[in-house]
Design an enzyme around this catalytic site. Structure first.
Site, short mmCIF file in Angstrom:
data_model
loop_
_atom_site.label_atom_id
_atom_site.label_comp_id
_atom_site.label_asym_id
_atom_site.label_seq_id
_atom_site.Cartn_x
_atom_site.Cartn_y
_atom_site.Cartn_z
N SER A 34 -2.51 20.75 -2.60
CA SER A 34 -2.18 20.05 -3.54
C SER A 34 -1.47 18.83 -2.97
O SER A 34 -1.41 17.70 -3.87
CB SER A 34 -1.64 20.84 -4.73
OG SER A 34 -0.13 20.82 -4.41
N LYS A 81 5.77 19.55 -5.27
CA LYS A 81 5.34 18.27 -5.69
C LYS A 81 6.01 17.26 -5.77
O LYS A 81 7.23 17.35 -5.06
CB LYS A 81 4.95 18.73 -7.27
CG LYS A 81 4.25 19.88 -7.94
CD LYS A 81 2.77 19.44 -7.82
CE LYS A 81 1.92 20.81 -8.32
NZ LYS A 81 1.13 21.35 -6.90
#
Lengths: 171, 172
Positions: A34, A81
């Site tokens: 990701s 993230k």
């Protein structure tokens, strides 16, 4: 006697070690794709990053920082993230319920760099800042990838409107 | 000179050691919390001292009725003390500012009997990984009715008992 001394020093050493890991930081493996291309650019090898706990102790994170946080869906899982928006910002979303979101007080908007292959705020919405656990500062392993992680945000992902000050809501 | 140096070294060493042990105890086993604010009255009052434990919260296994300490979702520097009203999968029905929690089985029967009524009310499910928290003083409490369900990751500890004032010492 030497054995007893050894046990004693281990027992005393454990709390010191834990405190160090809690306050300063620790090294963690990055799973998944990701955060490509910043982390794990090549699927065959995984990166290890240094997560600095010290950096988030006063929760003063910035847009573009790579952070690790407790997943809002599953509290036993940690995700890594990039912060896109802080409280008060207006961000354009990629496939969220609303096209444009004003981030509520005490929350932030996090996204993976690999758009479309990341489970992030575009799925679960703004996340509470209290869930942030650490900031990723360095890639420490493999050695040829050793580098400092930059605080940067792609131009197209900047918030539409940036809150005037960090204390947007607390006026 | 040498003795002063070694003495300072000892003091630093022992204070470091005890600081680390205290940190571990407070971070992983339990700590003391001073209550502030009216949101949990009449159960808890301002300036009550509570003993909390952090062992069961590690398993992320919330139970309805527990009083918990969590990081405020609206301000990461602040902690809140509330009661768990709904756990994941529960259905929350808001009716004139009072809340009914329904377990999954209850919800079905209740929904059938009150189908007409429920339509006018705000009504949502607590999502996975989240809990619904409320203060006992429903007129004066900023809680899930205001900011919605909160993620379980914000929960820090569970209140075990009140230590102070001594007269009101009890398990909670």
């Amino acid at each position: 006697m030497a054995f007893r001394k050894f046990v004693k020093s281990v027992l005393l050493g454990i709390p010191i070690g834990i405190t160090f890991l809690d306050c300063v930081g620790y090294v963690a493996r990055v799973d998944g794709i990701s955060m490509q291309p910043a982390l794990n650019p090549d699927a065959s090898q995984t990166d290890y990053v240094f997560l600095s706990r010290w950096a988030v102790r006063t929760s003063n994170v910035d847009r573009g920082d790579i952070v690790s946080l407790i997943s809002p869906k599953d509290p036993s899982q940690k995700i890594i993230k990039r912060i896109v928006g802080l409280q008060g910002d207006v961000v354009s979303t990629l496939g969220y319920r609303h096209e444009i979101v004003r981030i509520p007080e005490g929350h932030c908007w996090v996204e993976g760099d690999h758009t479309g292959h990341s489970l992030d705020s575009n799925t679960f919405g703004p996340v509470a800042q209290g869930l942030l656990t650490a900031r990723a500062t360095y890639i420490v392993w493999p050695p040829e990838r050793w580098r400092r992680l930059q605080t940067e945000l792609p131009r197209r992902r900047r918030p539409i409107q940036i809150a005037k000050s960090a204390s947007y809501y607390s006026q | 000179m040498v003795s002063i140096f070694s003495r300072v070294k000892d003091i630093v060493k022992y204070s470091m050691m005890y600081a680390c042990m205290t940190h571990c105890t407070f971070e992983y086993i339990g700590d003391f919390v001073v209550c502030n604010g009216p949101s949990m009255e009449p159960t808890l009052h301002s300036k009550n001292i509570l003993l909390t434990e952090r062992i069961t919260t590690r398993f992320h296994n919330p139970r309805r009725g527990d009083i918990i300490i969590a990081i405020s979702p609206t301000d990461p520097k602040q902690y809140i003390c509330k009661r768990i009203v709904g756990i994941p999968g529960d259905r929350i029905v808001l009716k004139n500012n009072t809340t009914d929690t329904k377990t999954e089985e209850d919800a079905l029967t209740a929904a059938a009997s009150k189908k007409q009524k429920l339509k006018e009310l705000q009504d949502e499910y607590v999502p996975r990984g989240c809990i619904w928290i409320e203060g006992d003083n429903s007129e004066n409490s900023a809680d899930s009715r205001y900011y919605g369900p909160i993620p379980l990751g914000l929960v820090k500890s569970r209140v075990v008992c009140r230590l102070w004032p001594i007269k009101e010492m009890c398990m909670l």
